[in-house]
Design a protein around this motif. Structure first.
Motif, PDB file in Angstrom:
ATOM      1  N   HIS A  41       4.131 -72.722  77.234  1.00  0.00           N
ATOM      2  CA  HIS A  41       2.717 -72.329  77.189  1.00  0.00           C
ATOM      3  C   HIS A  41       2.529 -70.963  76.539  1.00  0.00           C
ATOM      4  O   HIS A  41       1.694 -70.153  76.972  1.00  0.00           O
ATOM      5  CB  HIS A  41       2.102 -72.334  78.596  1.00  0.00           C
ATOM      6  CG  HIS A  41       2.228 -73.654  79.299  1.00  0.00           C
ATOM      7  ND1 HIS A  41       1.535 -74.788  78.910  1.00  0.00           N
ATOM      8  CD2 HIS A  41       3.013 -74.024  80.353  1.00  0.00           C
ATOM      9  CE1 HIS A  41       1.861 -75.797  79.712  1.00  0.00           C
ATOM     10  NE2 HIS A  41       2.753 -75.367  80.591  1.00  0.00           N
ATOM     11  N   ASN A  75      -3.131 -69.049  76.957  1.00  0.00           N
ATOM     12  CA  ASN A  75      -4.463 -68.825  77.509  1.00  0.00           C
ATOM     13  C   ASN A  75      -5.083 -67.520  76.999  1.00  0.00           C
ATOM     14  O   ASN A  75      -6.301 -67.437  76.787  1.00  0.00           O
ATOM     15  CB  ASN A  75      -4.423 -68.816  79.042  1.00  0.00           C
ATOM     16  CG  ASN A  75      -4.131 -70.192  79.613  1.00  0.00           C
ATOM     17  OD1 ASN A  75      -4.343 -71.197  78.944  1.00  0.00           O
ATOM     18  ND2 ASN A  75      -3.642 -70.232  80.846  1.00  0.00           N
ATOM     19  N   LYS A 119      -8.547 -67.383  74.703  1.00  0.00           N
ATOM     20  CA  LYS A 119      -9.705 -66.574  75.106  1.00  0.00           C
ATOM     21  C   LYS A 119     -10.123 -65.641  73.974  1.00  0.00           C
ATOM     22  O   LYS A 119     -11.316 -65.487  73.692  1.00  0.00           O
ATOM     23  CB  LYS A 119      -9.382 -65.768  76.357  1.00  0.00           C
ATOM     24  CG  LYS A 119     -10.566 -64.945  76.875  1.00  0.00           C
ATOM     25  CD  LYS A 119     -10.217 -64.168  78.116  1.00  0.00           C
ATOM     26  CE  LYS A 119     -11.443 -63.430  78.647  1.00  0.00           C
ATOM     27  NZ  LYS A 119     -12.097 -62.556  77.663  1.00  0.00           N
TER      28      LYS A 119
END
Length: 220
Positions: A28, A49, A53
């Motif tokens: 990830h 992530n 964002k």
């Protein structure tokens, strides 16, 4: 000098090649590379992530970042490319370029509007329409302005502020050559309606050519 430059945290990536990149993505993370500045390229990885964002926030490719990697000095970087999966359109790799203080770059600088309370047009109920709340400028990496200030204190109804009327930082210039609009001050809707009614009444009172001729024949 500029306002606060946002931090971008990354980790140094030990392995290189397609196999190592796939392993990074399975964890990830998004693999990347930092290049330029007369220094060897630095393989990095950023949490998926975090990058998603940043991308959703917008202007990722035109934002100057302070890159922080453990074991390395902080360095200013700008994104030069984000590769994406052709099917899922998700980021698979990114390229960051180190910047010298004298490097010229394109950045979107926010616009601050001041003097609204003193503006005659606003006191009369005028409506301020902001066309651009940020302006893309060509600036040097070592002298990035925090904001562009637009003074509205002399603005009256019907006035427009264009880029040529704004004082820009030294050595900074817009990426657009034409004299584009930043904001304008229009009449309030009630005043517009009253003016429209006056115009309608005036036009109704003025006889047409045919009406004038008919009136003259009736008199004769």
């Amino acid at each position: 000098m500029a306002g606060e430059i946002p931090d971008l945290h990354a980790q140094e990536r030990t392995g290189t090649g397609k196999g190592a990149a796939r392993a990074v993505r399975r964890a990830h993370m998004v693999p990347g590379i930092v290049f330029g500045g007369d220094v060897d390229p630095l393989p990095i990885q950023i949490p998926y992530n975090v990058l998603i964002k940043r991308l959703k926030d917008g202007r990722f490719k035109s934002t100057l970042f302070n890159l922080k990697v453990d074991g390395h000095e902080d360095v200013r970087v700008i994104c030069r490319d984000v590769q994406r999966d052709v099917v899922k359109d998700l980021p698979t790799h990114l390229d960051l370029m180190r910047l010298r203080r004298t490097t010229k770059i394109n950045l979107f600088i926010p616009v601050e509007f001041i003097g609204e309370e003193e503006a005659p047009g606003i006191k009369r109920g005028g409506v301020l329409t902001v066309v651009r709340n940020e302006i893309e400028l060509i600036v040097t990496a070592g002298d990035i302005p925090e904001k562009i200030t637009v003074d509205l204190s002399g603005l009256d109804i019907g006035d427009t502020v264009t880029i040529s009327q704004v004082t820009l930082p030294t050595d900074a210039k817009p990426t657009i050559d034409r004299d584009f609009v930043i904001c304008n001050l229009s009449a309030p809707s009630a005043l517009k309606s009253a003016e429209d009614e006056d115009e309608d009444e005036e036009s109704a009172e003025v006889p047409t050519v045919g009406e004038e001729e008919a009136a003259e024949e009736g008199e004769s």
